[in-house]
Design a protein around this motif. Structure first.
Motif, PDB file in Angstrom:
ATOM      1  N   LEU A 131       1.020  -1.155  -0.062  1.00 28.50           N
ATOM      2  CA  LEU A 131      -0.063  -0.207  -0.140  1.00 28.50           C
ATOM      3  C   LEU A 131       0.935   1.326   0.021  1.00 28.50           C
ATOM      4  O   LEU A 131       1.848   1.400   0.879  1.00 28.50           O
ATOM      5  N   ASP A 132       0.838   2.305  -1.015  1.00 28.76           N
ATOM      6  CA  ASP A 132       1.679   2.931  -1.410  1.00 28.76           C
ATOM      7  C   ASP A 132       1.252   4.326  -0.956  1.00 28.76           C
ATOM      8  O   ASP A 132      -0.044   4.491  -0.727  1.00 28.76           O
ATOM      9  N   ASP A 133       1.979   5.452  -1.038  1.00 30.75           N
ATOM     10  CA  ASP A 133       1.391   7.007  -0.863  1.00 30.75           C
ATOM     11  C   ASP A 133       0.864   7.031   0.613  1.00 30.75           C
ATOM     12  O   ASP A 133      -0.110   7.772   0.544  1.00 30.75           O
ATOM     13  N   LEU A 134       1.508   6.671   1.680  1.00 34.82           N
ATOM     14  CA  LEU A 134       1.144   6.919   2.762  1.00 34.82           C
ATOM     15  C   LEU A 134       2.054   7.708   3.620  1.00 34.82           C
ATOM     16  O   LEU A 134       1.804   8.049   4.895  1.00 34.82           O
ATOM     17  N   TYR A 135       2.761   8.523   3.040  1.00 29.93           N
ATOM     18  CA  TYR A 135       3.695   9.668   3.632  1.00 29.93           C
ATOM     19  C   TYR A 135       2.826  10.788   4.469  1.00 29.93           C
ATOM     20  O   TYR A 135       3.523  11.261   5.296  1.00 29.93           O
ATOM     21  N   ASN A 136       1.590  10.983   3.877  1.00 34.33           N
ATOM     22  CA  ASN A 136       0.851  12.193   4.387  1.00 34.33           C
ATOM     23  C   ASN A 136       0.284  11.840   5.605  1.00 34.33           C
ATOM     24  O   ASN A 136      -0.463  12.834   6.211  1.00 34.33           O
ATOM     25  N   LEU A 137       0.104  10.718   5.933  1.00 39.07           N
ATOM     26  CA  LEU A 137      -0.673  10.136   7.340  1.00 39.07           C
ATOM     27  C   LEU A 137       0.247  10.624   8.437  1.00 39.07           C
ATOM     28  O   LEU A 137       1.212  10.508   8.272  1.00 39.07           O
ATOM     29  N   PRO A 138      -0.564  11.139   9.446  1.00 42.32           N
ATOM     30  CA  PRO A 138       0.178  11.155  10.750  1.00 42.32           C
ATOM     31  C   PRO A 138       0.798   9.949  11.361  1.00 42.32           C
ATOM     32  O   PRO A 138      -0.138   8.983  11.481  1.00 42.32           O
ATOM     33  N   ALA A 139       1.820  10.486  12.003  1.00 38.75           N
ATOM     34  CA  ALA A 139       2.115   9.174  12.935  1.00 38.75           C
ATOM     35  C   ALA A 139       1.164   8.609  13.840  1.00 38.75           C
ATOM     36  O   ALA A 139       0.421   9.366  14.425  1.00 38.75           O
ATOM     37  N   GLY A 140       1.208   7.487  13.905  1.00 43.18           N
ATOM     38  CA  GLY A 140       0.035   6.771  15.058  1.00 43.18           C
ATOM     39  C   GLY A 140      -0.465   5.393  14.711  1.00 43.18           C
ATOM     40  O   GLY A 140       0.428   4.774  13.879  1.00 43.18           O
TER      41      GLY A 140
ATOM     42  N   GLY B 133     -15.258 -13.466   1.935  1.00 42.25           N
ATOM     43  CA  GLY B 133     -16.123 -13.516   3.175  1.00 42.25           C
ATOM     44  C   GLY B 133     -15.104 -13.338   4.389  1.00 42.25           C
ATOM     45  O   GLY B 133     -15.973 -13.307   5.541  1.00 42.25           O
ATOM     46  N   ASN B 134     -13.920 -13.773   4.196  1.00 43.17           N
ATOM     47  CA  ASN B 134     -12.864 -13.781   5.494  1.00 43.17           C
ATOM     48  C   ASN B 134     -12.363 -12.436   5.668  1.00 43.17           C
ATOM     49  O   ASN B 134     -11.913 -11.945   4.595  1.00 43.17           O
ATOM     50  N   VAL B 135     -12.388 -12.008   6.694  1.00 40.19           N
ATOM     51  CA  VAL B 135     -11.427 -10.761   7.232  1.00 40.19           C
ATOM     52  C   VAL B 135     -10.484 -10.978   8.204  1.00 40.19           C
ATOM     53  O   VAL B 135     -10.268 -11.819   9.042  1.00 40.19           O
ATOM     54  N   VAL B 136      -9.255 -10.368   7.788  1.00 39.84           N
ATOM     55  CA  VAL B 136      -8.060 -10.406   8.533  1.00 39.84           C
ATOM     56  C   VAL B 136      -7.605  -9.048   8.866  1.00 39.84           C
ATOM     57  O   VAL B 136      -7.626  -8.071   7.920  1.00 39.84           O
ATOM     58  N   GLN B 137      -7.191  -8.797  10.509  1.00 38.00           N
ATOM     59  CA  GLN B 137      -6.969  -7.356  10.820  1.00 38.00           C
ATOM     60  C   GLN B 137      -5.681  -7.461  11.242  1.00 38.00           C
ATOM     61  O   GLN B 137      -4.901  -8.291  12.024  1.00 38.00           O
ATOM     62  N   ASN B 138      -4.742  -6.378  10.934  1.00 38.18           N
ATOM     63  CA  ASN B 138      -3.437  -6.315  11.624  1.00 38.18           C
ATOM     64  C   ASN B 138      -3.283  -4.949  12.105  1.00 38.18           C
ATOM     65  O   ASN B 138      -3.605  -3.916  11.439  1.00 38.18           O
ATOM     66  N   LYS B 139      -2.661  -4.746  13.325  1.00 40.81           N
ATOM     67  CA  LYS B 139      -2.515  -3.582  13.998  1.00 40.81           C
ATOM     68  C   LYS B 139      -1.104  -2.979  13.561  1.00 40.81           C
ATOM     69  O   LYS B 139      -0.316  -3.612  13.613  1.00 40.81           O
ATOM     70  N   LEU B 140      -0.993  -1.818  12.999  1.00 36.47           N
ATOM     71  CA  LEU B 140       0.066  -1.246  12.571  1.00 36.47           C
ATOM     72  C   LEU B 140       0.411   0.164  13.151  1.00 36.47           C
ATOM     73  O   LEU B 140      -0.282   0.859  13.591  1.00 36.47           O
ATOM     74  N   ILE B 141       1.724   0.384  13.353  1.00 35.56           N
ATOM     75  CA  ILE B 141       2.097   1.855  13.908  1.00 35.56           C
ATOM     76  C   ILE B 141       2.877   2.412  12.581  1.00 35.56           C
ATOM     77  O   ILE B 141       3.619   2.061  11.852  1.00 35.56           O
ATOM     78  N   LYS B 142       2.378   3.690  12.546  1.00 35.82           N
ATOM     79  CA  LYS B 142       3.234   4.722  11.453  1.00 35.82           C
ATOM     80  C   LYS B 142       4.027   5.560  12.161  1.00 35.82           C
ATOM     81  O   LYS B 142       3.790   6.122  13.275  1.00 35.82           O
ATOM     82  N   THR B 143       5.291   5.611  11.612  1.00 34.24           N
ATOM     83  CA  THR B 143       6.406   6.406  12.112  1.00 34.24           C
ATOM     84  C   THR B 143       6.736   7.606  10.924  1.00 34.24           C
ATOM     85  O   THR B 143       6.274   7.527  10.015  1.00 34.24           O
ATOM     86  N   TYR B 144       7.428   8.617  11.553  1.00 33.25           N
ATOM     87  CA  TYR B 144       7.824   9.863  10.593  1.00 33.25           C
ATOM     88  C   TYR B 144       8.866   9.343   9.686  1.00 33.25           C
ATOM     89  O   TYR B 144       9.725   8.628   9.945  1.00 33.25           O
TER      90      TYR B 144
END
Length: 191
Positions: A161-170, A180-191
């Motif tokens: 997934l590209d072009d995420l540099y404008n998202l705030p850290a968090g 019909g299956n859902v997978v979720q991953n918790k991620l941390i964005k850094t600067y």
């Protein structure tokens, strides 16, 4: 006249096979002419391109042919690739075997991500059959901040997934939906 301080690798792999036994990979190979061989380094990959060392088996250096077995202790949940790196006694020369694969038909839809991320999310995606997968990257309030849909073939693939540099850290949640299956991953964005 050409001379070298270490003999070239003359070892020949007669066969190299893989099998899945109780969700674990078992590798077997036979070789000959191991006179200058130190060891077999077993390398593993989830994509068939990027390999990492998972074990080492010392060469027997027997006259004639020698047989080997390596058991990967990790459970296989989809497709995994293996190769052998043949090292000479001085560790100065090596050559690779062919690549073999193991596939667990009971594999399910999985995503492995590189965490934390900065400007893009790199992930290995396994789908048990061909189909469309939808990725939603959500902030901590559940708002979709990035969305991507793609059609994937059965097996492992590397996706981003590209072009995420404008998202705030968090903290973010990557939610992927497939058949019909859902997978979720918790991620941390850094600067």
């Amino acid at each position: 006249l050409y001379s070298t301080t270490c003999p070239l690798l003359d070892v020949s792999l007669l066969n190299f096979n893989s099998a899945l036994i109780n969700d674990k990979a078992v590798l077997k190979w036979t070789s000959e002419n191991e006179g200058n061989l130190q060891a077999y380094v077993v390398e593993k990959s989830l994509d068939g391109i990027h390999f990492t060392k998972v074990g080492k088996v010392a060469a027997l250096n027997e006259a004639g042919s020698s047989g080997y077995t390596f058991n990967d202790p990790a459970s296989i949940i989809n497709t995994v690739f293996y190769r052998l790196k043949l090292l000479n006694k001085n560790s100065t020369e090596y050559k690779y075997s062919k690549i073999v694969s193991v596939y667990n038909t009971r594999g399910s839809f999985t995503i492995t991500t590189v965490n934390p991320f900065k400007s893009s999310i790199k992930m290995t995606v396994f789908v048990p059959s061909e189909g469309v997968i939808e990725f939603n990257l959500c902030d901590i309030f559940g708002n979709v901040v990035n969305k991507k849909t793609m059609e994937l073939y059965k097996g492992n693939s590397l996706q981003t997934l590209d072009d995420l540099y404008n998202l705030p850290a968090g903290i973010y949640i990557l939610r992927a939906m497939f058949n019909g299956n859902v997978v979720q991953n918790k991620l941390i964005k850094t600067y």
